[in-house]
Design an enzyme around this catalytic site. Structure first.
Site, mmCIF file in Angstrom:
data_model
loop_
_atom_site.group_PDB
_atom_site.id
_atom_site.type_symbol
_atom_site.label_atom_id
_atom_site.label_comp_id
_atom_site.label_asym_id
_atom_site.label_seq_id
_atom_site.Cartn_x
_atom_site.Cartn_y
_atom_site.Cartn_z
ATOM 1 N N GLY A 174 -2.796 4.745 2.876
ATOM 2 C CA GLY A 174 -2.696 3.428 2.278
ATOM 3 C C GLY A 174 -2.137 3.514 0.867
ATOM 4 N N CYS A 175 -1.761 2.360 0.326
ATOM 5 C CA CYS A 175 -1.152 2.346 -1.004
ATOM 6 C C CYS A 175 -2.164 2.651 -2.105
ATOM 7 C CB CYS A 175 -0.464 1.004 -1.255
ATOM 8 S SG CYS A 175 -1.459 -0.443 -0.851
ATOM 9 N N TYR A 176 -3.360 2.079 -2.009
ATOM 10 C CA TYR A 176 -4.396 2.411 -2.991
ATOM 11 C C TYR A 176 -4.766 3.895 -2.954
ATOM 12 C CZ TYR A 176 -5.722 -2.364 -4.502
ATOM 13 O OH TYR A 176 -5.762 -3.624 -5.063
ATOM 14 N N THR A 216 -2.953 6.420 -1.997
ATOM 15 C CA THR A 216 -1.839 7.218 -2.505
ATOM 16 C C THR A 216 -1.875 7.298 -4.030
ATOM 17 O OG1 THR A 216 -0.391 6.755 -0.616
ATOM 18 C CG2 THR A 216 0.677 7.351 -2.690
ATOM 19 N N ALA A 217 -1.937 6.146 -4.682
ATOM 20 C CA ALA A 217 -1.949 6.132 -6.146
ATOM 21 C C ALA A 217 -3.189 6.836 -6.694
ATOM 22 C CB ALA A 217 -1.888 4.694 -6.651
#
Length: 352
Positions: free
Chosen positions: A154-156, A158-159
């Site tokens: 997911g994007c969260y 990943t960051a």
């Protein structure tokens, strides 16, 4: 490269934000060709009718989803679907020889019980799921190279994981003190109409959601535990920011060695990501902004130490639709095919 020599690729779920980003990236990739666009509610419509700005580039119609047709035309399939749908298709596609990259949560978990606890539903694909590789190249590059099935993060996560990984891998922080404060643009909520995403609702406002129960929490904890070598629980709080693209994740943790200073950690981060072309460690006193990453597959990381509290603060900025979704999936495919990790991916951002 002649079109006949390009690798044929299909996208299932082509009309969503993840799907449209994949289409754009595939059109610029020198070794891939778009062989199939699949969707449910959008089946029968021309892709350029849904997205007129693609009119001069994509002449294909979106077709009803059929595994036989997909496998016949494609060597690689991106599944850009809501959670709970990819697992019903992936086993059959793999059995027919396709490489599969899933952009949903279905194949992100090594333990299906964890998936079912947070996402619900039954699963009958245990034999397939056990072979899935978590698609964060900066951590699992060698495993991704050999994979047939990749569960893209997911994007969260990943960051957040790119921000915290060096600290946990090298045991530099007390893992029980990890706090993640993250903020996302509205495109992270997908293309479906939602009241909270309306301009009148989201604009000029900032708010947390999913506090202490967001579904990305166990995904982050799974990888943190793998890095640390023991179970790690994190405090993760997401927020909605009134902008379209981007995630800024700020991670706090207490240092084991209070003698470490900012310069030490920047050296450690630079070494940790020395073979990761998409991660940029910023110089002393420079902190990332989401606009720098917009439209690119880059992750910008800034590091700070507060000697008063003995805490490290790590800030990570990505484009949630590229490094946090479609771009990362394509980065994984490059590795799976033995190509350069940067091939066909955007490195220059939109600015201003």
């Amino acid at each position: 490269m002649d079109d006949l020599e390009r690798l044929p690729v299909g996208i299932v779920g082509a009309s969503g934000y993840g799907g449209v980003q994949l289409v754009r990236l595939l059109m610029d990739h020198p070794k891939l060709k778009l062989a199939y666009l699949g969707g449910d509610s959008s089946a029968g419509k021309s892709f350029s009718d849904l997205y007129p700005h693609f009119g001069n580039f994509v002449n294909q119609a979106i077709e009803s989803v059929d595994v036989e047709t997909i496998a016949e035309r494609c060597k690689v399939v991106f599944l850009s679907l809501p959670n709970g749908l990819a697992w019903k298709m992936a086993p059959a596609l793999i059995e027919k020889g396709c490489k599969v990259l899933d952009l949903s949560a279905d194949y992100r978990f090594s333990n299906l019980d964890t998936y079912k606890t947070w996402y619900g539903g039954d699963r009958t694909d245990g034999e397939t799921a056990v072979n899935a590789v978590y698609g964060l190249p900066e951590l699992y590059r060698e495993r991704i190279k050999e994979a047939q099935l990749v569960g893209c993060p997911g994007c969260y996560p990943t960051a957040s994981l790119l921000a915290i990984s060096p600290l946990l891998k090298q045991g530099l922080v007390l893992s029980e003190t990890v706090i993640i404060d993250a903020k996302s643009g509205t495109s992270g909520g997908g293309r479906q109409a939602k009241t909270s995403m309306l301009l009148a609702e989201a604009d000029n406002s900032l708010g947390a959601y999913g506090v202490a129960r967001h579904r990305h929490t166990p995904e982050i904890e799974q990888i943190c535990s793998d890095l640390a070598g023991h179970e790690v629980l994190v405090q993760f709080t997401p927020h909605l920011i009134p902008m379209v693209r981007g995630i800024l994740s700020t991670v706090y943790a207490t240092l084991r060695d209070p003698g470490l200073v900012r310069e030490d950690l920047i050296t450690i981060y630079t070494a940790f990501y020395r073979s990761s072309p998409w991660v940029k460690i910023l110089p002393n006193g420079v902190y990332p902004q989401t606009k720098w990453a917009a439209g690119t597959n880059l992750c910008y990381i800034g590091v700070e130490v507060d000697p008063r509290t003995d805490r490290v603060i790590v800030m990570s900025a990505i484009d949630n639709l590229i490094k946090g979704q479609a771009g990362q999936a394509l980065q994984c495919l490059n590795l799976m095919m033995g190509w350069e990790e940067t091939l066909g991916l955007p490195q220059m951002g939109f600015y201003p």
